[in-house]
Design an enzyme around this catalytic site. Structure first.
Site, mmCIF file in Angstrom:
data_model
loop_
_atom_site.group_PDB
_atom_site.id
_atom_site.type_symbol
_atom_site.label_atom_id
_atom_site.label_comp_id
_atom_site.label_asym_id
_atom_site.label_seq_id
_atom_site.Cartn_x
_atom_site.Cartn_y
_atom_site.Cartn_z
ATOM 1 N N ARG A 173 0.738 -1.313 -0.014
ATOM 2 C CA ARG A 173 0.043 0.039 0.029
ATOM 3 C C ARG A 173 0.891 1.158 0.040
ATOM 4 O O ARG A 173 0.283 2.446 0.514
ATOM 5 C CB ARG A 173 -0.965 -0.144 1.126
ATOM 6 C CG ARG A 173 -1.875 -1.085 1.074
ATOM 7 C CD ARG A 173 -3.102 -0.911 2.166
ATOM 8 N NE ARG A 173 -3.952 -2.073 1.930
ATOM 9 C CZ ARG A 173 -3.725 -3.069 3.029
ATOM 10 N NH1 ARG A 173 -2.894 -3.010 3.821
ATOM 11 N NH2 ARG A 173 -4.588 -4.257 2.890
ATOM 12 N N LYS B 178 2.233 10.793 -11.786
ATOM 13 C CA LYS B 178 1.403 10.088 -12.576
ATOM 14 C C LYS B 178 2.083 8.708 -12.655
ATOM 15 O O LYS B 178 3.115 8.744 -13.327
ATOM 16 C CB LYS B 178 0.895 10.549 -13.829
ATOM 17 C CG LYS B 178 -0.309 11.563 -13.731
ATOM 18 C CD LYS B 178 -0.823 11.933 -15.033
ATOM 19 C CE LYS B 178 -1.734 13.010 -15.289
ATOM 20 N NZ LYS B 178 -2.052 13.190 -16.596
ATOM 21 N N GLU C 72 7.429 16.977 -26.654
ATOM 22 C CA GLU C 72 6.758 17.141 -25.164
ATOM 23 C C GLU C 72 7.447 18.629 -24.924
ATOM 24 O O GLU C 72 6.706 19.460 -24.246
ATOM 25 C CB GLU C 72 7.018 16.349 -24.040
ATOM 26 C CG GLU C 72 6.186 14.834 -24.520
ATOM 27 C CD GLU C 72 5.040 14.960 -23.971
ATOM 28 O OE1 GLU C 72 4.257 15.782 -23.110
ATOM 29 O OE2 GLU C 72 4.291 14.035 -24.273
ATOM 30 N N LYS D 114 5.910 22.480 -15.710
ATOM 31 C CA LYS D 114 5.044 21.200 -15.414
ATOM 32 C C LYS D 114 5.072 21.499 -13.741
ATOM 33 O O LYS D 114 3.954 21.342 -13.279
ATOM 34 C CB LYS D 114 5.686 20.173 -15.949
ATOM 35 C CG LYS D 114 4.573 19.170 -15.317
ATOM 36 C CD LYS D 114 4.865 17.681 -16.131
ATOM 37 C CE LYS D 114 3.743 16.837 -15.734
ATOM 38 N NZ LYS D 114 3.966 15.411 -16.300
ATOM 39 N N GLU E 194 -5.255 16.542 -11.097
ATOM 40 C CA GLU E 194 -5.730 16.886 -12.485
ATOM 41 C C GLU E 194 -7.138 17.295 -12.503
ATOM 42 O O GLU E 194 -7.901 16.692 -13.359
ATOM 43 C CB GLU E 194 -5.270 15.849 -13.605
ATOM 44 C CG GLU E 194 -5.442 16.211 -14.701
ATOM 45 C CD GLU E 194 -5.011 15.316 -15.774
ATOM 46 O OE1 GLU E 194 -3.887 14.591 -15.524
ATOM 47 O OE2 GLU E 194 -5.661 14.893 -16.782
ATOM 48 N N ARG F 277 -4.196 21.562 -14.895
ATOM 49 C CA ARG F 277 -3.183 20.381 -15.452
ATOM 50 C C ARG F 277 -3.566 19.670 -16.738
ATOM 51 O O ARG F 277 -2.541 19.024 -17.469
ATOM 52 C CB ARG F 277 -3.028 19.452 -14.093
ATOM 53 C CG ARG F 277 -2.002 18.290 -14.596
ATOM 54 C CD ARG F 277 -1.552 17.441 -13.244
ATOM 55 N NE ARG F 277 -0.580 16.550 -13.662
ATOM 56 C CZ ARG F 277 -0.425 15.542 -12.783
ATOM 57 N NH1 ARG F 277 -0.519 15.853 -11.398
ATOM 58 N NH2 ARG F 277 0.640 14.791 -13.101
ATOM 59 N N ASN G 51 -2.268 18.004 -21.559
ATOM 60 C CA ASN G 51 -2.375 16.978 -22.617
ATOM 61 C C ASN G 51 -2.732 17.435 -23.864
ATOM 62 O O ASN G 51 -3.425 16.501 -24.755
ATOM 63 C CB ASN G 51 -3.871 16.078 -22.098
ATOM 64 C CG ASN G 51 -3.565 15.559 -20.765
ATOM 65 O OD1 ASN G 51 -2.628 14.434 -20.779
ATOM 66 N ND2 ASN G 51 -4.395 15.509 -19.535
ATOM 67 N N HIS H 4 -2.681 14.828 -26.844
ATOM 68 C CA HIS H 4 -2.734 13.565 -26.254
ATOM 69 C C HIS H 4 -3.956 12.793 -26.545
ATOM 70 O O HIS H 4 -3.780 11.657 -26.749
ATOM 71 C CB HIS H 4 -2.453 13.709 -24.616
ATOM 72 C CG HIS H 4 -1.157 13.983 -24.125
ATOM 73 N ND1 HIS H 4 -0.317 15.066 -24.748
ATOM 74 C CD2 HIS H 4 -0.080 12.995 -23.621
ATOM 75 C CE1 HIS H 4 0.724 15.029 -24.270
ATOM 76 N NE2 HIS H 4 1.128 13.916 -23.586
ATOM 77 N N HIS I 217 -3.069 9.492 -28.305
ATOM 78 C CA HIS I 217 -3.522 8.244 -27.481
ATOM 79 C C HIS I 217 -4.019 7.359 -28.495
ATOM 80 O O HIS I 217 -4.130 6.231 -28.586
ATOM 81 C CB HIS I 217 -4.340 8.695 -26.222
ATOM 82 C CG HIS I 217 -3.589 8.888 -25.108
ATOM 83 N ND1 HIS I 217 -4.044 9.274 -24.092
ATOM 84 C CD2 HIS I 217 -2.022 9.097 -25.209
ATOM 85 C CE1 HIS I 217 -3.307 9.652 -23.137
ATOM 86 N NE2 HIS I 217 -2.049 9.428 -23.582
ATOM 87 N N HIS J 100 5.399 7.374 -28.051
ATOM 88 C CA HIS J 100 4.573 8.359 -27.566
ATOM 89 C C HIS J 100 4.818 9.928 -27.941
ATOM 90 O O HIS J 100 3.651 10.603 -28.412
ATOM 91 C CB HIS J 100 4.714 8.470 -26.015
ATOM 92 C CG HIS J 100 3.773 9.523 -25.240
ATOM 93 N ND1 HIS J 100 2.533 9.288 -25.063
ATOM 94 C CD2 HIS J 100 4.170 10.452 -24.512
ATOM 95 C CE1 HIS J 100 1.979 10.202 -24.523
ATOM 96 N NE2 HIS J 100 2.928 10.963 -24.267
#
Lengths: 358, 358
Positions: free
Chosen positions: A117, A139, A181, A223, A233, A237, A241, A244, A248, A261
């Site tokens: 955990r 992330k 990026e 960032k 997010e 934030r 993307n 993206h 994606h 990517h």
């Protein structure tokens, strides 16, 4: 060496950016227990595993070497990390070290988020992309056959070492993917940085150490400002993307690992710019500037050959930016200023998709 | 119906305890989006899936039915939940509902913790054990062949419905297993509650609704107080693990699913009491009281036939309570007052293990 502090209250951490970073003083203060698991991949481990190990304090050091590639960012491969942690009896005070690109970083961070955990982890990103992207934000996660990064957690590292030295062995395509990026930060938040990138793109592609250091520092700084405002997010934030949602869809359609990517994000950013122009927000000259800077960085500016508008629509519908069935996109209000919106004419989106898939 | 509020700042939530709880008013306010995935198992779904569905508001309702048993609390089964979420296009505003015992609750909570980096979930525990244990605390996760609950997250539900009605269909062994945890609360924190349990054990075993409601309420209340003080288990919360280090070793050695968790905890609690007596902290008469109340609840008070002291030592060494190689145990200073300690003579632990495995 430059130090950037990511300010997240009790989860704050430093990013060290520069050369000659594999030193005990940058690692020892961030290892709390007496166990370390290094997670790396088959490409990076032969180059940098030994230098890293020689910089570690005298603790139990175990390692797990994953296959290299986005297609291995799966729950199945994640199991291999848990197997190793348990075989080697790592306890709650262990520290995981990610030595590799975004895939290794995301998987190691997610393994650390969920092992017992939650245990500590350190990021040593070895690609430009991961240095400017996954270094900041916490992330972590893995892909699912039906969607990228669909399974994951927010989990912050103790420290990030962004070494410019390791970029010397990075393939050209990967360097360009990282630059996609970097360009994104300029487009979304910072027009002067975009101008600087346009001026210095040939030096960046030529791997000038000082130029790369500055690009990494400014990208992480931008960032970090955004993440500090919006850790989970819910707001600003989401602007990160840009490109993206289209990107994606490209990655998912091509199968993870065929397009990098950053390459998918580059093409997706051009598509987002195109739609922004169709909405009348930016000019066609602005779109051409986006196309030219991507080309200067040796990045693709078109969708993959043979991909259809319908495939885009289907794959974009499972994107995390869909809320209650409504597609939301990051678009450009002007160069250096992006917005998240679901207020666009679906026919204009259809025109963009048709334009790029004809 | 009684309502207990678990106080965790912005993650606070209510537990409703009583009869006739499958009603829209207890569910609708806690479903934010327009999608729900019910996760249940093959035993519980035929009994309670339809009543639950008829109490849900008019949203998209999907379901995934897992095999029943602790041996299925794995990363592999967790994948089935993610597959279903993605096949049915659940987005970030979805709500997962756990309808089942601890295994279903832990897996559903963990799936919710990691799906798109965190979505909402609702717990409807259908065993006494899960009502008094996993209802409070936000611990979620799955097992690994080398250790129980080794992979997981902290993730709080939006609401918990602890229905006494559903206990009518609970097998006797499972009821007893739940009582083991109820007894634990008395032993660890609350001598008067322990006395009340001793007086009322035959009524509890006989499933008296009012007695069960009180036992659930008081157990959840005690756990909620502890969790509110120590959400991430750095301090007092560890006391809840009385009997669990021995118990996990028993479960792990027998293969998950052969001994019920509560049965293993019952035997483990007797072992912890035995060691506490060897340390001179409690009397042998106290140990006998522990043995008698477990027996009155039809619970085992001995280690499994054939299990060796060496097996205990090996399996206890991978327990999460090991910090830097030092085994920590929850022991009884007196009845109603437990402590976490690594300050015990290893020879006395050896004597306890020998005594129970001879």
């Amino acid at each position: 060496m430059q130090t950037l502090n990511v300010d997240l209250a009790d989860r704050s951490y430093p990013i060290f950016i520069g050369t000659d970073l594999f030193r005990a003083e940058h690692l020892t203060p961030y290892i709390k227990g007496n166990q370390v698991l290094i997670v790396s991949n088959e490409t990076v481990a032969p180059l940098y595993l030994d230098p890293l190990k020689s910089a570690l304090p005298s603790v139990q050091v175990d390692e797990v070497i994953l296959p290299d590639g986005e297609q291995y960012k799966t729950l199945g491969q994640l199991s291999a990390v848990y197997d190793r942690l348990l075989e080697c009896r790592h306890n709650r005070t262990t520290t995981l070290i990610a030595l590799g690109g975004g895939v290794v970083g995301d998987m190691t961070g997610f393994a650390a988020a969920c092992y017992q955990r939650g245990v500590n982890f350190i990021q040593i990103p070895t690609t430009l992309l991961s240095q400017v992207d996954s270094s900041v934000g916490g992330k972590t996660g893995v892909n699912h056959p039906l969607g990228k990064n669909m399974i994951g957690a927010f989990h912050q590292p103790q420290v990030v070492l962004a070494s410019v030295d390791v970029l010397a062995t990075l393939p050209d395509r990967e360097l360009s993917a990282g630059l996609a990026e970097v360009i994104k930060y300029g487009l979304v938040y910072d027009k002067p940085f975009l101008d600087w990138l346009e001026e210095n793109m040939s030096g960046l592609v030529g791997r000038d150490t000082a130029l790369l250091s500055h690009a990494i520092y400014r990208s992480c700084e931008l960032k970090a400002e955004v993440v500090a405002q919006d850790e989970k997010e819910s707001g600003v934030r989401a602007l990160l993307n840009l490109g993206h949602t289209f990107g994606h869809a490209i990655e998912s359609c091509q199968g993870y690992g065929n397009w990098l990517h950053g390459e998918a994000v580059a093409a997706g950013t051009v598509m987002a710019a195109d739609l922004s122009a169709r909405l009348g927000w930016i000019s066609t000259a602005d779109v051409q500037r986006v196309v030219r800077i991507m080309q200067a960085a040796n990045l693709p500016v078109e969708a993959p050959q043979g991909m259809t508008a319908d495939e885009f629509m289907t794959l974009m519908a499972v994107d995390k930016k869909v809320i209650d069935g409504q597609l939301r996109l990051v678009l450009l209000q002007e160069l250096g200023h992006a917005v998240v919106t679901d207020q666009f004419d679906p026919q204009l989106l259809q025109q963009t998709l048709t334009h790029f898939t004809a």
